[in-house]
Write a protein that holds these residues in place. Structure first.
Motif, PDB file in Angstrom:
ATOM      1  N   ALA A  90      31.934  49.237  44.316  1.00  0.00           N
ATOM      2  CA  ALA A  90      32.530  48.381  43.645  1.00  0.00           C
ATOM      3  C   ALA A  90      32.927  48.548  42.479  1.00  0.00           C
ATOM      4  O   ALA A  90      34.002  48.071  41.822  1.00  0.00           O
ATOM      5  CB  ALA A  90      31.578  46.807  43.750  1.00  0.00           C
ATOM      6  N   GLU A  91      32.010  48.965  41.595  1.00  0.00           N
ATOM      7  CA  GLU A  91      32.446  49.432  40.091  1.00  0.00           C
ATOM      8  C   GLU A  91      33.777  50.222  40.139  1.00  0.00           C
ATOM      9  O   GLU A  91      34.451  50.079  39.126  1.00  0.00           O
ATOM     10  CB  GLU A  91      31.149  49.947  39.496  1.00  0.00           C
ATOM     11  N   ASP A  92      33.471  51.428  40.874  1.00  0.00           N
ATOM     12  CA  ASP A  92      34.538  52.421  40.899  1.00  0.00           C
ATOM     13  C   ASP A  92      35.995  51.823  41.334  1.00  0.00           C
ATOM     14  O   ASP A  92      37.044  52.042  40.776  1.00  0.00           O
ATOM     15  CB  ASP A  92      34.521  53.303  41.583  1.00  0.00           C
ATOM     16  N   ALA A  93      35.821  50.933  42.399  1.00  0.00           N
ATOM     17  CA  ALA A  93      37.131  50.113  42.823  1.00  0.00           C
ATOM     18  C   ALA A  93      37.723  49.174  41.712  1.00  0.00           C
ATOM     19  O   ALA A  93      39.066  48.939  41.335  1.00  0.00           O
ATOM     20  CB  ALA A  93      36.714  49.344  44.160  1.00  0.00           C
ATOM     21  N   ARG A  94      36.687  48.377  41.187  1.00  0.00           N
ATOM     22  CA  ARG A  94      37.263  47.514  40.071  1.00  0.00           C
ATOM     23  C   ARG A  94      37.892  48.356  38.736  1.00  0.00           C
ATOM     24  O   ARG A  94      38.952  47.845  38.339  1.00  0.00           O
ATOM     25  CB  ARG A  94      35.934  46.826  39.585  1.00  0.00           C
ATOM     26  N   ARG A  95      37.256  49.409  38.604  1.00  0.00           N
ATOM     27  CA  ARG A  95      37.616  50.071  37.446  1.00  0.00           C
ATOM     28  C   ARG A  95      39.132  50.701  37.735  1.00  0.00           C
ATOM     29  O   ARG A  95      39.840  50.684  36.741  1.00  0.00           O
ATOM     30  CB  ARG A  95      36.734  51.409  37.098  1.00  0.00           C
ATOM     31  N   PHE A  96      39.072  50.859  38.925  1.00  0.00           N
ATOM     32  CA  PHE A  96      40.657  51.372  39.290  1.00  0.00           C
ATOM     33  C   PHE A  96      41.518  50.464  39.274  1.00  0.00           C
ATOM     34  O   PHE A  96      42.964  50.424  38.747  1.00  0.00           O
ATOM     35  CB  PHE A  96      40.580  52.093  40.675  1.00  0.00           C
ATOM     36  N   LEU A  97      41.279  49.222  39.938  1.00  0.00           N
ATOM     37  CA  LEU A  97      42.039  48.132  40.002  1.00  0.00           C
ATOM     38  C   LEU A  97      42.580  47.463  38.627  1.00  0.00           C
ATOM     39  O   LEU A  97      43.595  46.796  38.511  1.00  0.00           O
ATOM     40  CB  LEU A  97      41.738  47.156  41.080  1.00  0.00           C
ATOM     41  N   SER A  98      41.471  47.636  37.897  1.00  0.00           N
ATOM     42  CA  SER A  98      41.772  46.731  36.502  1.00  0.00           C
ATOM     43  C   SER A  98      43.092  47.305  35.895  1.00  0.00           C
ATOM     44  O   SER A  98      43.419  46.859  34.710  1.00  0.00           O
ATOM     45  CB  SER A  98      40.335  46.965  35.596  1.00  0.00           C
ATOM     46  N   ARG A  99      43.092  48.634  36.105  1.00  0.00           N
ATOM     47  CA  ARG A  99      44.587  49.240  35.515  1.00  0.00           C
ATOM     48  C   ARG A  99      45.529  48.533  35.684  1.00  0.00           C
ATOM     49  O   ARG A  99      46.863  48.525  35.118  1.00  0.00           O
ATOM     50  CB  ARG A  99      44.580  50.807  35.852  1.00  0.00           C
ATOM     51  N   PHE A 100      45.747  47.550  36.978  1.00  0.00           N
ATOM     52  CA  PHE A 100      46.941  46.801  37.375  1.00  0.00           C
ATOM     53  C   PHE A 100      46.530  45.431  37.277  1.00  0.00           C
ATOM     54  O   PHE A 100      47.213  44.511  38.002  1.00  0.00           O
ATOM     55  CB  PHE A 100      47.234  47.117  38.580  1.00  0.00           C
ATOM     56  N   SER A 101      45.451  45.050  36.298  1.00  0.00           N
ATOM     57  CA  SER A 101      44.936  43.764  36.062  1.00  0.00           C
ATOM     58  C   SER A 101      46.019  42.807  35.868  1.00  0.00           C
ATOM     59  O   SER A 101      45.943  41.411  36.009  1.00  0.00           O
ATOM     60  CB  SER A 101      43.838  43.451  35.424  1.00  0.00           C
ATOM     61  N   ASP A 102      47.096  43.142  35.084  1.00  0.00           N
ATOM     62  CA  ASP A 102      48.242  42.574  34.610  1.00  0.00           C
ATOM     63  C   ASP A 102      48.946  41.641  35.644  1.00  0.00           C
ATOM     64  O   ASP A 102      49.401  40.658  35.479  1.00  0.00           O
ATOM     65  CB  ASP A 102      49.245  43.093  33.566  1.00  0.00           C
ATOM     66  N   VAL A 103      49.083  42.318  36.969  1.00  0.00           N
ATOM     67  CA  VAL A 103      49.531  41.965  38.249  1.00  0.00           C
ATOM     68  C   VAL A 103      48.262  41.215  39.077  1.00  0.00           C
ATOM     69  O   VAL A 103      48.604  39.982  39.820  1.00  0.00           O
ATOM     70  CB  VAL A 103      50.560  42.807  38.960  1.00  0.00           C
ATOM     71  N   LEU A 104      47.313  42.169  39.378  1.00  0.00           N
ATOM     72  CA  LEU A 104      46.465  41.804  40.241  1.00  0.00           C
ATOM     73  C   LEU A 104      45.382  40.508  39.806  1.00  0.00           C
ATOM     74  O   LEU A 104      44.892  39.674  40.696  1.00  0.00           O
ATOM     75  CB  LEU A 104      45.355  42.924  40.705  1.00  0.00           C
ATOM     76  N   ALA A 105      45.190  40.539  38.438  1.00  0.00           N
ATOM     77  CA  ALA A 105      44.355  39.148  37.995  1.00  0.00           C
ATOM     78  C   ALA A 105      44.954  38.659  36.747  1.00  0.00           C
ATOM     79  O   ALA A 105      44.091  38.828  35.678  1.00  0.00           O
ATOM     80  CB  ALA A 105      42.785  39.885  37.818  1.00  0.00           C
ATOM     81  N   PRO A 106      46.132  38.241  36.538  1.00  0.00           N
ATOM     82  CA  PRO A 106      46.560  37.860  35.103  1.00  0.00           C
ATOM     83  C   PRO A 106      45.867  36.881  34.633  1.00  0.00           C
ATOM     84  O   PRO A 106      45.994  36.616  33.542  1.00  0.00           O
ATOM     85  CB  PRO A 106      48.117  37.459  35.618  1.00  0.00           C
ATOM     86  N   GLU A 107      45.259  35.712  35.362  1.00  0.00           N
ATOM     87  CA  GLU A 107      44.394  35.060  34.940  1.00  0.00           C
ATOM     88  C   GLU A 107      43.133  35.422  33.964  1.00  0.00           C
ATOM     89  O   GLU A 107      42.573  34.443  33.285  1.00  0.00           O
ATOM     90  CB  GLU A 107      43.987  34.007  35.820  1.00  0.00           C
ATOM     91  N   THR A 108      42.798  36.576  34.077  1.00  0.00           N
ATOM     92  CA  THR A 108      41.829  37.013  33.438  1.00  0.00           C
ATOM     93  C   THR A 108      42.213  37.941  32.179  1.00  0.00           C
ATOM     94  O   THR A 108      41.168  38.492  31.383  1.00  0.00           O
ATOM     95  CB  THR A 108      41.034  38.087  34.316  1.00  0.00           C
TER      96      THR A 108
END
Length: 229
Positions: A172-190
């Protein structure tokens, strides 16, 4: 066609002992403790039996992603963890299937097809959420989907080599670290909001000659006026 996610460990052992091609469906059905007709009804073929759990996991993943109301980043991290949980739920059977895949080239090719299906499941989720859906970002969406699967498979291979070498939390940590690179689209509210107070710039024009004290007093008055004091 597949009505059960249970791949009989005894049948997998038989395939390894006798060889995939040398083992008949009748022998597999006997090893699994079911009739030939039940074997075909439940699995369809020898190859389908080996991948029965995988078929169920893909279906479950599609349902999980389709029903999730969580932010995209969170939904993806949770989903990849659930896939890992299901793959590792039965360690003996998982080890046997892994060994069989190493020995039978045709099964490894089928494994690659399944990998692409997992990628399509994640890609379909992003498309459903209308994320990276422009012509310019479509390739990025495909890359993100492939990256998630690659991270999962790397952790799964580590687990298959040694059950304690990785964990759901590490995945989960590795997946989150990878996806966080695109957090402006995947989780803009954060995305962090800049709460730094804006600075006030004051330009004071003083005619004629003035000493330092007069300049400071003039600037001080201008700042107080700017802040409504």
């Amino acid at each position: 066609m597949i009505s059960s996610s249970a791949v009989p460990a005894a049948a997998l052992e038989l395939l390894i002992e006798q060889g995939f091609d040398a083992t008949s469906v009748d022998q597999l059905a006997a090893a699994a403790g079911i009739s030939r007709s039940t074997f075909f009804r439940r699995f369809g073929s020898k190859e389908d039996m080996v991948f029965a759990d995988q078929e169920m996991i893909i279906t479950h993943l599609q349902t999980l992603l389709g029903s999730s109301s969580a932010p995209a980043l969170q939904a993806l991290v949770e989903a990849v963890g659930v896939v890992f949980d299901q793959y590792t739920a039965n360690p003996p059977a998982a080890q046997l299937r892994h060994q069989l895949l190493q020995e039978v080239p045709a099964l490894r090719e089928r494994e690659l097809v399944s990998t692409h299906r997992f990628e399509r499941a994640f890609n379909g989720f992003l498309n459903m959420r209308q994320l990276f859906d422009s012509a310019e970002t479509q390739a990025l969406r495909l890359g993100i989907s492939a990256g998630i699967v690659a991270i999962h498979n790397d952790h799964l291979r580590s687990w298959l080599r040694e059950n304690t070498s990785t964990s759901r939390e590490a995945l989960a940590e590795d997946a989150r670290r990878f996806l966080s690179r695109f957090s402006d689209v995947l989780a803009p509210e954060t995305q962090p909001v800049d709460s730094t107070p804006s600075a006030t710039v004051v330009i004071s024009v003083i005619k004629g000659e003035a000493d330092q004290q007069q300049i400071l007093e003039q600037v001080s008055r201008a700042l107080n006026e700017a802040h409504g004091k």
